[in-house]
Motif scaffolding. Structure first.
Motif, short mmCIF file in Angstrom:
data_model
loop_
_atom_site.label_atom_id
_atom_site.label_comp_id
_atom_site.label_asym_id
_atom_site.label_seq_id
_atom_site.Cartn_x
_atom_site.Cartn_y
_atom_site.Cartn_z
N THR A 34 98.99 88.35 -66.57
CA THR A 34 99.53 88.09 -68.10
C THR A 34 98.75 86.20 -67.87
O THR A 34 97.86 86.23 -68.31
CB THR A 34 100.60 87.52 -68.25
N GLN A 35 98.87 85.88 -65.92
CA GLN A 35 98.20 84.26 -66.31
C GLN A 35 96.72 84.07 -65.93
O GLN A 35 95.94 83.17 -67.11
CB GLN A 35 99.04 83.91 -64.96
N LEU A 36 96.70 84.89 -65.31
CA LEU A 36 94.65 85.13 -65.17
C LEU A 36 94.33 85.67 -66.39
O LEU A 36 92.87 85.09 -67.50
CB LEU A 36 94.61 86.78 -64.51
N ALA A 37 94.84 87.02 -67.25
CA ALA A 37 94.63 86.78 -68.62
C ALA A 37 94.05 85.66 -69.39
O ALA A 37 92.89 85.33 -69.90
CB ALA A 37 95.33 87.81 -69.58
N ASP A 38 95.03 84.76 -69.63
CA ASP A 38 95.33 83.96 -70.44
C ASP A 38 94.68 82.79 -69.86
O ASP A 38 93.91 82.26 -70.58
CB ASP A 38 96.84 83.47 -70.26
N GLY A 39 94.50 82.99 -69.40
CA GLY A 39 93.71 81.39 -68.51
C GLY A 39 92.26 82.00 -67.75
O GLY A 39 90.97 80.75 -68.75
N ALA A 40 92.08 82.60 -68.33
CA ALA A 40 90.24 83.94 -68.62
C ALA A 40 89.97 83.25 -69.91
O ALA A 40 88.92 83.84 -70.78
CB ALA A 40 90.18 84.87 -67.83
N VAL A 52 84.14 87.47 -65.37
CA VAL A 52 84.96 87.76 -64.46
C VAL A 52 84.93 86.07 -63.59
O VAL A 52 85.75 85.86 -62.56
CB VAL A 52 83.76 88.69 -63.34
N LEU A 53 83.54 85.18 -63.98
CA LEU A 53 83.99 83.94 -63.56
C LEU A 53 85.11 83.23 -63.98
O LEU A 53 85.61 82.25 -63.44
CB LEU A 53 82.30 83.39 -63.62
N ALA A 54 85.31 83.62 -65.01
CA ALA A 54 86.33 83.08 -65.54
C ALA A 54 87.96 83.50 -65.18
O ALA A 54 88.54 82.00 -65.32
CB ALA A 54 87.07 82.98 -67.48
N ILE A 55 87.50 84.51 -64.76
CA ILE A 55 89.25 84.51 -64.18
C ILE A 55 89.65 84.35 -62.45
O ILE A 55 90.59 83.61 -62.14
CB ILE A 55 89.41 86.91 -63.71
N LEU A 56 88.47 84.09 -61.98
CA LEU A 56 87.91 83.34 -60.76
C LEU A 56 88.37 81.72 -61.07
O LEU A 56 89.80 81.34 -60.03
CB LEU A 56 86.61 83.39 -60.39
#
Length: 258
Positions: free
Chosen positions: A38-44, A21-25
């Protein structure tokens, strides 16, 4: 014979739900604005199904908001909670920061050190179209900003040495990244009591800053001004005003650190 547990999807192994969750934020630190799933998944670094499930929970709680295009932005509830960060210092310093703006008519800001970066906890914008490098809640490298240089200059020598040893990024071609020269500049800043930059973080802008001391003599905060780079040769005239405002903020800093 006990069967082996199912393998975790790539990106899931060894990570707690909280870390995911923190990685998503945290993705929004480098990519402000609306992001796709997709950007959130890749970024996290998460599988798409995992990101989908966690993002849905964040939307339900109000940490994220989904727009009509199916993209996600930071939600109002998370923003409201974030306003409590450094609130005591920000609220106490705000009237004086407004005075600084009124006296100079230049963009005025207050920053503290957060690791290797200057964290901007308050800012008042002028009407001039100065190239904007950061915002309230934003971070910039210490060595590329006037407030950051002040915060670094008044740290202990080992902190300064460790900082320059890590490698210095260059947001522009004017950024001071030579370790030896930067350490010499930091010593000068300590002696003269202020720091300046000229197009070191964004072309077209320059800045000047002074320390805000606490009762124990440390410098946990810095205030500064940002203006058009063509004003760089006249920045020093603001030093007395900056020092006067810093002195009025110092009691608030001492209470904040106690």
């Amino acid at each position: 014979m006990t069967p082996d547990p199912p393998a975790s999807p790539p990106g899931d192994s060894g990570r707690t739900v909280t870390s995911k969750v923190l990685a998503i934020l945290a993705t929004y630190e480098s990519s402000p604005g609306s992001l796709s799933l997709t950007q959130l998944a890749d970024g996290a670094g998460l599988p798409l199904p995992t990101a989908h499930r966690l993002v849905a929970e964040l939307v339900g709680w109000g940490a994220l908001e989904r727009d009509e295009n199916g993209r996600y932005a930071v939600g109002l509830r998370l923003w409201e909670i974030a306003q409590n960060a450094q609130r005591e210092l920000r609220d106490a310093a705000r009237p004086y920061l407004q005075d600084l703006f009124s006296l100079t008519q230049e963009t005025a800001h207050l920053a503290v050190r957060e690791g290797h970066e200057a964290l901007y906890i308050d800012r008042i914008y002028s009407s001039k179209r100065v190239p904007r490098a950061s915002r309230v809640g934003g971070r910039l490298p210490l060595h590329a900003t006037a407030v950051g240089k002040v915060l670094l200059a008044f740290e202990e020598p080992w902190v300064r040495d460790a900082y320059v040893a890590r490698g210095l990024e260059a947001p522009t071609r004017h950024t001071h990244v030579n370790p030896t020269r930067l350490l010499e500049e930091l010593e000068t800043i300590r002696e003269q009591g202020y720091a300046t930059t000229n197009e070191e973080v964004r072309p077209g802008s320059c800045s000047i800053a002074v320390p805000v001391q606490s009762g124990d003599g440390r410098v946990p905060a810095s205030i500064g001004l940002v203006m058009l780079s063509r004003q760089s040769d006249r920045m020093v005239r603001y030093v007395p005003t900056l020092r006067g405002i810093a002195a009025r903020i110092e009691p608030a800093v001492s209470r904040w650190r106690s």
